[in-house]
Motif scaffolding. Structure first.
Motif, mmCIF file in Angstrom:
data_model
loop_
_atom_site.group_PDB
_atom_site.id
_atom_site.type_symbol
_atom_site.label_atom_id
_atom_site.label_comp_id
_atom_site.label_asym_id
_atom_site.label_seq_id
_atom_site.Cartn_x
_atom_site.Cartn_y
_atom_site.Cartn_z
ATOM 1 N N ASP A 141 -35.821 -2.759 7.327
ATOM 2 C CA ASP A 141 -36.849 -2.987 6.314
ATOM 3 C C ASP A 141 -36.669 -4.342 5.647
ATOM 4 O OD1 ASP A 141 -37.892 -0.518 6.819
ATOM 5 O OD2 ASP A 141 -36.671 0.484 5.305
ATOM 6 N N VAL A 142 -35.439 -4.856 5.657
ATOM 7 C CA VAL A 142 -35.161 -6.134 5.010
ATOM 8 C C VAL A 142 -35.422 -7.255 6.007
ATOM 9 C CG1 VAL A 142 -33.443 -7.474 3.775
ATOM 10 C CG2 VAL A 142 -33.401 -4.986 3.641
ATOM 11 N N MET A 143 -36.381 -8.099 5.715
ATOM 12 C CA MET A 143 -36.766 -9.166 6.643
ATOM 13 C C MET A 143 -36.662 -10.530 5.957
ATOM 14 S SD MET A 143 -37.705 -7.519 9.418
ATOM 15 C CE MET A 143 -38.777 -8.630 10.317
ATOM 16 N N LEU A 144 -36.316 -11.528 6.746
ATOM 17 C CA LEU A 144 -36.297 -12.910 6.263
ATOM 18 C C LEU A 144 -37.167 -13.757 7.174
ATOM 19 C CD1 LEU A 144 -32.482 -13.433 5.541
ATOM 20 C CD2 LEU A 144 -34.287 -13.078 3.858
ATOM 21 N N LYS A 145 -37.766 -14.777 6.610
ATOM 22 C CA LYS A 145 -38.557 -15.696 7.428
ATOM 23 C C LYS A 145 -37.648 -16.572 8.279
ATOM 24 C CE LYS A 145 -42.548 -15.896 4.324
ATOM 25 N NZ LYS A 145 -43.395 -16.765 3.463
ATOM 26 N N ASN A 146 -36.460 -16.859 7.768
ATOM 27 C CA ASN A 146 -35.490 -17.680 8.500
ATOM 28 C C ASN A 146 -35.004 -16.907 9.729
ATOM 29 O OD1 ASN A 146 -33.233 -19.157 9.408
ATOM 30 N ND2 ASN A 146 -32.843 -19.936 7.352
ATOM 31 N N LYS A 147 -35.200 -17.449 10.918
ATOM 32 C CA LYS A 147 -34.851 -16.748 12.156
ATOM 33 C C LYS A 147 -33.453 -17.092 12.665
ATOM 34 C CE LYS A 147 -38.735 -14.646 12.206
ATOM 35 N NZ LYS A 147 -38.784 -13.226 11.824
ATOM 36 N N ASN A 148 -32.721 -17.952 11.955
ATOM 37 C CA ASN A 148 -31.346 -18.246 12.342
ATOM 38 C C ASN A 148 -30.456 -17.053 11.977
ATOM 39 O OD1 ASN A 148 -31.975 -20.871 13.198
ATOM 40 N ND2 ASN A 148 -31.809 -21.658 11.108
ATOM 41 N N GLN A 149 -29.242 -17.027 12.540
ATOM 42 C CA GLN A 149 -28.311 -15.965 12.152
ATOM 43 C C GLN A 149 -27.648 -16.367 10.841
ATOM 44 O OE1 GLN A 149 -25.891 -14.173 15.101
ATOM 45 N NE2 GLN A 149 -24.358 -13.443 13.662
ATOM 46 N N LEU A 150 -27.766 -15.503 9.831
ATOM 47 C CA LEU A 150 -27.227 -15.769 8.504
ATOM 48 C C LEU A 150 -26.297 -14.637 8.086
ATOM 49 C CD1 LEU A 150 -30.579 -16.726 6.696
ATOM 50 C CD2 LEU A 150 -29.026 -18.270 7.895
ATOM 51 N N HIS A 157 -15.771 -13.583 14.760
ATOM 52 C CA HIS A 157 -16.347 -12.261 14.547
ATOM 53 C C HIS A 157 -17.856 -12.351 14.306
ATOM 54 C CE1 HIS A 157 -12.812 -9.930 14.839
ATOM 55 N NE2 HIS A 157 -12.222 -10.435 13.786
ATOM 56 N N SER A 158 -18.373 -13.545 14.134
ATOM 57 C CA SER A 158 -19.797 -13.701 13.878
ATOM 58 C C SER A 158 -20.273 -15.015 14.474
ATOM 59 C CB SER A 158 -20.064 -13.687 12.374
ATOM 60 O OG SER A 158 -21.399 -14.073 12.106
ATOM 61 N N ALA A 159 -21.491 -14.989 15.015
ATOM 62 C CA ALA A 159 -22.086 -16.208 15.571
ATOM 63 C C ALA A 159 -22.932 -16.939 14.534
ATOM 64 C CB ALA A 159 -22.946 -15.852 16.785
ATOM 65 N N SER A 160 -22.881 -16.491 13.299
ATOM 66 C CA SER A 160 -23.707 -17.074 12.242
ATOM 67 C C SER A 160 -23.416 -18.554 12.047
ATOM 68 C CB SER A 160 -23.459 -16.329 10.928
ATOM 69 O OG SER A 160 -24.106 -16.980 9.871
#
Length: 591
Positions: A241-250, A304-307
């Motif tokens: 349900d939580v969406m962001l316009k930014n499509k990068n991994q954050l 542990h993260s590709a962010s």
């Protein structure tokens, strides 16, 4: 507590430069590693009157200290992480090996394949995940993708088709020429799948389901119906349900501190969707901001993260330190949407702490009590590293050994080992134990990787003697202790056995519970390995046994010579004809 004269002298003459310090106990074991801009000021803070009870507990175990001076704080952060990884000190916040979520990688190889992994740094390609939410096994996504998209399954291309090609789950690059455009189209469809654009795919599967039903092929129709249901369930589960316009991994790092505990929550947004939440509780013994900085450095340097961007609330100096140490962008948002998400992460960290800290404290206390009791019982000074062995076989077939590792009271799955018994003349668990222990510590000697303080074997005096004999061969029997866990006539663990004596266990004690969990874990690991090997052997046997004219003795002979079906099929007709008739050899290669 009165400090010994040597330690007092060291503390008085500590440098005021940046660097790392290492507290040691009376056995010379490093129990805590920290970093500081000013080493002198930091180490003296531990002995002030206003420190927490947790810090007092650490100080009570301090007997000595060492330090390493660095050029700047950035160097000390990197050095500290490397030292913590090497020594795994008891009082540091240590990364748990099993708390990162799985990813799926579509590799960018010439002939792509799907990889299911918890560590993406080993693979190159398009990364999807991490997957944390949903009431389904995350591995189901991987299975489903392999069923829908017929990419190769094998690590190395064979020279002939396999079962997956026959059931239309592989396009067969081993026998067919596949144009690059085909893989481009598949990559787009996979991307659509993870973005919930599955209408076209579901429509095609529905058409195939209908066609199969009309042809009265109900098994095939059922398969398509099952695929459609799985796609819908998984698509729903990975949506947020939580969406962001930014499509990068954050990533958003929230934390909550109370007394000597810290709860950390890491939100991961992929393509604008919240897809994962990593959370845990740890104990802190000194400066809170520094411990958070250390943990974050360890977490991201371990991939542990590709962010690419991480949002967290820390002083600007600590944010700058992380930005100068890791190739990621660390930001402390001041307002807006990202500040709001960060606040939510912190609220979740508080809720997680409030609902889990009693369990955390109870487990930590029980583990400490159990280890202290075992030390006193078997008269051993430290139990930092424990190796635990179990053997498994069925009618002298599929003979295997397994070893798990307990480091500072916790399972370190990174160091687990599996052993295929190589000596064909070996019979019985004691001979298997001898081989496994001998092989493991030969390897340790060659790699100079460090010996365990204790070996625990699943069994009584015979297993203990087998392990000790192996250690004697390597002249290690005076260095590594061995104990066994024996069972009663109801097959319940009831005693600790040593070379010299036996101790009964109280099933209500923390020691029994701790040892029981260790025994269950090594048994689970061994059985899992055994079943995988047995299933593979069963598959191989069944493939060969279905060949007309090929008898059981011939199958056994071929497997003994070649090892497995894959190697048999690599042979020529002439080579196989040494063991079976020529027409049978041809049937084997044609199967």
């Amino acid at each position: 507590m009165a400090l010994k004269e040597q330690l007092v002298f060291k503390l008085k003459n500590f440098p005021s430069e940046p660097g790392c310090y290492m507290w040691k106990n009376k056995d010379g074991q490093i129990i805590y590693i920290g970093k500081a801009k000013n080493l002198f000021n930091r180490v003296h803070q531990y002995f002030q009157n206003n420190v927490s009870d947790k810090t007092k507990a650490l100080v009570e175990n301090i007997d000595d200290v060492d330090f390493v001076i660095t050029k700047n704080e950035n160097e000390s952060l990197i050095l500290e992480a490397n030292l913590i990884k090497q020594y795994q000190p008891k009082y540091n916040i240590l990364l748990k090996e099993n708390n990162n979520y799985p990813y799926i990688v579509l590799t960018n190889e010439e002939h792509p394949r799907f990889i299911y992994t918890r560590n993406i740094k080993f693979f190159k390609g398009k990364v999807y995940g991490p997957f944390a939410y949903g009431n389904f096994d995350k591995y189901e996504i991987y299975i489903l993708l392999n069923q829908i998209f017929p990419l190769r399954k094998c690590y190395k291309l064979p020279h002939r088709k396999c079962l997956y090609y026959d059931i239309k789950e592989c396009v067969g690059p081993c026998i067919n020429t596949i144009q690059p455009e085909y893989y481009v189209e598949i990559a787009k469809k996979v991307d659509d799948f993870f973005h919930g654009k599955n209408k076209e795919l579901i429509d095609k599967l529905k058409a195939k389901e209908k066609a199969s039903a009309e042809q009265l092929n109900f098994e095939s129709a059922g398969k398509y119906a099952s695929l459609i249901t799985s796609i819908k369930n998984i698509t729903t589960s990975i949506k947020s349900d939580v969406m962001l316009k930014n499509k990068n991994q954050l990533d958003f790092v929230g934390f909550y501190i109370k007394e000597s505990h810290i709860a950390i929550v890491i939100y991961s947004y992929i393509n604008g969707k919240l897809l994962a939440m990593n959370q845990e509780i740890n104990t802190i013994y000194d400066d809170t901001n520094e411990r958070i900085t250390d943990y974050i450095y360890q977490y991201y340097i371990a991939a542990h993260s590709a962010s690419s961007t991480v949002y967290m609330e820390l002083p600007e100096t600590d944010i700058d330190l992380l930005n100068n140490s890791i190739e990621k962008s660390f930001i402390s948002p001041k307002s807006g949407k990202y500040k709001s998400i960060l606040k939510t992460a912190c609220v979740n960290a508080q809720k997680y702490y409030e609902s889990n800290y009693l369990i955390y404290e109870s487990k930590s206390r029980e583990t400490d009590d159990a280890m202290d009791n075992l030390k006193k019982l078997i008269k051993i000074e430290q139990l930092n590293l424990i190796h635990v062995y179990d053997m498994s076989n069925l009618f002298e077939e599929n003979k295997i050994g397994a070893m798990i590792v307990v480091e500072n009271g916790k399972f370190n799955k990174k160091l687990y080992r599996k052993f295929n018994i190589k000596n064909s003349e070996s019979h019985g668990d004691t001979e298997y134990m001898y081989e496994c222990v001998l092989r493991e510590y030969k390897k340790v000697i060659e790699e100079n990787s460090g010996f365990p303080d204790l070996i625990i074997v699943d069994g009584g005096i015979n297993q203990i003697n087998a392990a000790i004999n192996a250690l004697q061969t390597l002249e290690l029997d005076k260095i590594i202790r061995v104990i066994g866990l024996s069972k009663n006539n109801k097959h319940k663990t009831s005693q600790i056995v040593t070379k010299e004596e036996t101790f009964s266990l109280d099933i209500r004690s923390p020691l029994y519970k701790w040892l029981f969990n260790i025994q269950e874990e090594v048994h689970r690991f061994a059985i899992s390995f055994f079943r995988n090997k047995k299933s593979k052997q069963f598959f191989e046997d069944s493939v060969l046994n279905n060949i007309p004219g090929l008898g059981k003795k011939s199958v056994e002979k071929l497997l003994k010579v070649y090892g497995n079906v894959g190697e048999i099929k690599k042979a020529t007709v002439e080579e196989l004809s040494k063991y079976v008739k020529k027409e049978i050899a041809q049937k084997i290669l044609d199967s």
